[in-house]
Every structure is written in structure tokens, then in C-alpha cells.
Design a protein around this motif. Structure first.
Motif, PDB file in Angstrom:
ATOM      1  N   GLU A 109       0.828  -1.206   0.000  1.00  0.00           N
ATOM      2  CA  GLU A 109       0.000   0.000   0.000  1.00  0.00           C
ATOM      3  C   GLU A 109       0.866   1.262   0.000  1.00  0.00           C
ATOM      4  O   GLU A 109       0.656   2.165  -0.802  1.00  0.00           O
ATOM      5  N   GLY A 110       1.847   1.308   0.861  1.00  0.00           N
ATOM      6  CA  GLY A 110       2.692   2.497   0.981  1.00  0.00           C
ATOM      7  C   GLY A 110       3.720   2.645  -0.117  1.00  0.00           C
ATOM      8  O   GLY A 110       4.129   3.761  -0.438  1.00  0.00           O
ATOM      9  N   HIS A 111       4.138   1.545  -0.713  1.00  0.00           N
ATOM     10  CA  HIS A 111       5.200   1.588  -1.718  1.00  0.00           C
ATOM     11  C   HIS A 111       4.694   1.526  -3.160  1.00  0.00           C
ATOM     12  O   HIS A 111       5.364   2.000  -4.063  1.00  0.00           O
ATOM     13  N   MET A 112       3.523   0.898  -3.354  1.00  0.00           N
ATOM     14  CA  MET A 112       3.085   0.659  -4.733  1.00  0.00           C
ATOM     15  C   MET A 112       1.689   1.188  -5.048  1.00  0.00           C
ATOM     16  O   MET A 112       1.296   1.209  -6.203  1.00  0.00           O
ATOM     17  N   GLY A 113       0.932   1.556  -4.035  1.00  0.00           N
ATOM     18  CA  GLY A 113      -0.410   2.087  -4.261  1.00  0.00           C
ATOM     19  C   GLY A 113      -1.290   1.134  -5.043  1.00  0.00           C
ATOM     20  O   GLY A 113      -1.402  -0.046  -4.712  1.00  0.00           O
ATOM     21  N   PHE A 114      -1.895   1.656  -6.111  1.00  0.00           N
ATOM     22  CA  PHE A 114      -2.830   0.863  -6.912  1.00  0.00           C
ATOM     23  C   PHE A 114      -2.154  -0.358  -7.526  1.00  0.00           C
ATOM     24  O   PHE A 114      -2.775  -1.414  -7.653  1.00  0.00           O
ATOM     25  N   TRP A 115      -0.904  -0.260  -7.922  1.00  0.00           N
ATOM     26  CA  TRP A 115      -0.187  -1.412  -8.490  1.00  0.00           C
ATOM     27  C   TRP A 115      -0.057  -2.514  -7.446  1.00  0.00           C
ATOM     28  O   TRP A 115      -0.084  -3.700  -7.775  1.00  0.00           O
ATOM     29  N   GLY A 116       0.060  -2.120  -6.191  1.00  0.00           N
ATOM     30  CA  GLY A 116       0.085  -3.095  -5.107  1.00  0.00           C
ATOM     31  C   GLY A 116      -1.240  -3.823  -4.968  1.00  0.00           C
ATOM     32  O   GLY A 116      -1.280  -5.025  -4.693  1.00  0.00           O
ATOM     33  N   VAL A 117      -2.343  -3.095  -5.172  1.00  0.00           N
ATOM     34  CA  VAL A 117      -3.677  -3.715  -5.157  1.00  0.00           C
ATOM     35  C   VAL A 117      -3.757  -4.770  -6.249  1.00  0.00           C
ATOM     36  O   VAL A 117      -4.203  -5.898  -6.020  1.00  0.00           O
ATOM     37  N   LEU A 118      -3.319  -4.399  -7.444  1.00  0.00           N
ATOM     38  CA  LEU A 118      -3.374  -5.344  -8.565  1.00  0.00           C
ATOM     39  C   LEU A 118      -2.507  -6.577  -8.314  1.00  0.00           C
ATOM     40  O   LEU A 118      -2.916  -7.705  -8.620  1.00  0.00           O
ATOM     41  N   LEU A 119      -1.332  -6.375  -7.758  1.00  0.00           N
ATOM     42  CA  LEU A 119      -0.440  -7.496  -7.483  1.00  0.00           C
ATOM     43  C   LEU A 119      -1.034  -8.412  -6.414  1.00  0.00           C
ATOM     44  O   LEU A 119      -1.023  -9.637  -6.556  1.00  0.00           O
ATOM     45  N   ALA A 120      -1.568  -7.830  -5.352  1.00  0.00           N
ATOM     46  CA  ALA A 120      -2.192  -8.634  -4.295  1.00  0.00           C
ATOM     47  C   ALA A 120      -3.399  -9.392  -4.857  1.00  0.00           C
ATOM     48  O   ALA A 120      -3.595 -10.574  -4.549  1.00  0.00           O
ATOM     49  N   ALA A 121      -4.189  -8.732  -5.696  1.00  0.00           N
ATOM     50  CA  ALA A 121      -5.338  -9.395  -6.314  1.00  0.00           C
ATOM     51  C   ALA A 121      -4.881 -10.539  -7.220  1.00  0.00           C
ATOM     52  O   ALA A 121      -5.492 -11.614  -7.225  1.00  0.00           O
ATOM     53  N   ALA A 122      -3.813 -10.315  -7.973  1.00  0.00           N
ATOM     54  CA  ALA A 122      -3.290 -11.371  -8.853  1.00  0.00           C
ATOM     55  C   ALA A 122      -2.900 -12.603  -8.044  1.00  0.00           C
ATOM     56  O   ALA A 122      -3.153 -13.745  -8.464  1.00  0.00           O
ATOM     57  N   PHE A 123      -2.287 -12.396  -6.875  1.00  0.00           N
ATOM     58  CA  PHE A 123      -1.908 -13.519  -6.016  1.00  0.00           C
ATOM     59  C   PHE A 123      -3.152 -14.316  -5.614  1.00  0.00           C
ATOM     60  O   PHE A 123      -3.182 -15.550  -5.739  1.00  0.00           O
ATOM     61  N   ALA A 124      -4.184 -13.622  -5.138  1.00  0.00           N
ATOM     62  CA  ALA A 124      -5.415 -14.296  -4.711  1.00  0.00           C
ATOM     63  C   ALA A 124      -6.090 -15.000  -5.889  1.00  0.00           C
ATOM     64  O   ALA A 124      -6.557 -16.143  -5.762  1.00  0.00           O
ATOM     65  N   LEU A 125      -6.134 -14.336  -7.045  1.00  0.00           N
ATOM     66  CA  LEU A 125      -6.771 -14.921  -8.226  1.00  0.00           C
ATOM     67  C   LEU A 125      -6.021 -16.156  -8.710  1.00  0.00           C
ATOM     68  O   LEU A 125      -6.632 -17.177  -9.059  1.00  0.00           O
ATOM     69  N   CYS A 126      -4.703 -16.075  -8.748  1.00  0.00           N
ATOM     70  CA  CYS A 126      -3.898 -17.234  -9.161  1.00  0.00           C
ATOM     71  C   CYS A 126      -4.093 -18.390  -8.188  1.00  0.00           C
ATOM     72  O   CYS A 126      -4.138 -19.557  -8.597  1.00  0.00           O
ATOM     73  N   GLY A 127      -4.234 -18.074  -6.911  1.00  0.00           N
ATOM     74  CA  GLY A 127      -4.499 -19.119  -5.925  1.00  0.00           C
ATOM     75  C   GLY A 127      -5.825 -19.808  -6.188  1.00  0.00           C
ATOM     76  O   GLY A 127      -5.923 -21.038  -6.094  1.00  0.00           O
ATOM     77  N   ALA A 128      -6.854 -19.047  -6.536  1.00  0.00           N
ATOM     78  CA  ALA A 128      -8.161 -19.631  -6.835  1.00  0.00           C
ATOM     79  C   ALA A 128      -8.087 -20.521  -8.072  1.00  0.00           C
ATOM     80  O   ALA A 128      -8.647 -21.629  -8.094  1.00  0.00           O
ATOM     81  N   VAL A 129      -7.384 -20.058  -9.099  1.00  0.00           N
ATOM     82  CA  VAL A 129      -7.216 -20.859 -10.321  1.00  0.00           C
ATOM     83  C   VAL A 129      -6.465 -22.144 -10.010  1.00  0.00           C
ATOM     84  O   VAL A 129      -6.821 -23.235 -10.466  1.00  0.00           O
TER      85      VAL A 129
END
Length: 166
Positions: free
Chosen positions: A83-103
Motif C-alpha cells: 500500500e505504501g510503496h506501490m499504491g494501486f499497483w500493489g492492489v493489482l499485485l495482491a489481487a493477482a496472487f489471490a486470483l492465481c491461488g483460486a485458479v
């Protein structure tokens, strides 16, 4: 029913990890995800020991795993470092991790391979991220987005990972 209690314990600790993350108690949240790993390792062992493995139990396990090892570590890593270092890009990266886990979990459920895993198991990926967050004050922040991206990729990769402890 007994193995499902361990599975639900996994989900309970994952849920609590999200709550503790929202309240800023990051060390506790990390510990709760690690407790989820323990619960997840126990449910399968108990089911095999009691010879009560069921399709219901496997589905319940995957639903719980996506929360405890996909969503909870992603939110935790985002709040602590991205959140502090990447902002919105951090949101996308965290979401990608969760999405890849679901897949990864969906693929695991349909492949039904008993000799190995295809891709890194989500339990390992989420547990490792929680463990890394325990040391967030000692490691450079750049370690976390790299680890998150690498583990997301490895979860959906076709790498064969041996099954241990069976």
C-alpha cells in the motif's frame, strides 16, 4: 465430520487474519495464517487416517484455502508493504496472487493427480508470504512484491511439485 472441523478451523483462522490485518495487528495476522497452515495439514491427515475422504471435504477444503492462503496473505502483504510503496499497483499485485491461488485450487480439484501437484500449492505460497511478513522490518520492501508475483506465477505454472507427507 471430524476432518471438516479442522478445515473450518483453517477458515476461521484465515478469517481472523483478515480482521487482525484490518486492525493493524500484522504479526498476529501472520501467526493466524500460519495456524491455518497447521489446520490444513491436519484435515487431510485425519481424513486419510479415518478413511473418510469425501468430495464434500475436498471442495470445502478448497473454499477455505482460497480465503486463508489466497485472500488473507494478499491483504496482509498489501496492507503491510504494498500500500505504501506501490499504491494501486500493489492492489493489482495482491489481487493477482489471490486470483492465481483460486485458479490453482480449481485446477487441483479437476486434475485429481495423486503422485504430485501441478504448480506450487496455495498453502505453501500463502504460508510463505505470512512467514515473510513476520520479518517485514528486517527485509527490504522489494522482496515482497517479487515474492508475491513469483509465487502467483508458480501456483498457476505447470511445474510438478512432489507431494510430501503421504
Amino acid at each position: 465430520m471430524i476432518p471438516s472441523l479442522f478445515t473450518l478451523g483453517n477458515l476461521f483462522f484465515g478469517f481472523l487474519a483478515i480482521i487482525w490485518t484490518m486492525n493493524g495487528n500484522y504479526q498476529v495476522a501472520s501467526g493466524l495464517i500460519i495456524l491455518s497452515v497447521l489446520m490444513d495439514s491436519m484435515d487431510g491427515k485425519v481424513a486419510r487416517k479415518l478413511s473418510v475422504s469425501t468430495d464434500f471435504g475436498r471442495e470445502l477444503d478448497s473454499l477455505c484455502d482460497v480465503v486463508s492462503f489466497g485472500v488473507a496473505p494478499a491483504i496482509l502483504t498489501y496492507k503491510v508493504l504494498l500500500e505504501g510503496h506501490m499504491g494501486f499497483w500493489g492492489v493489482l499485485l495482491a489481487a493477482a496472487f489471490a486470483l492465481c491461488g483460486a485458479v490453482r485450487l480449481a485446477r487441483f480439484n479437476v486434475l485429481n493427480i495423486t503422485t504430485h501437484f501441478v504448480g506450487v500449492p496455495i498453502t505453501f505460497a500463502g504460508g510463505l508470504m505470512a512467514l515473510l511478513v513476520l520479518f517485514y522490518q528486517s527485509l527490504p520492501w522489494i522482496v515482497y512484491p517479487i515474492a508475491l508475483a513469483l509465487l502467483a506465477f508458480l501456483m498457476v505454472s505447470s511445474f510438478k511439485v512432489p507431494k510430501l507427507g503421504k
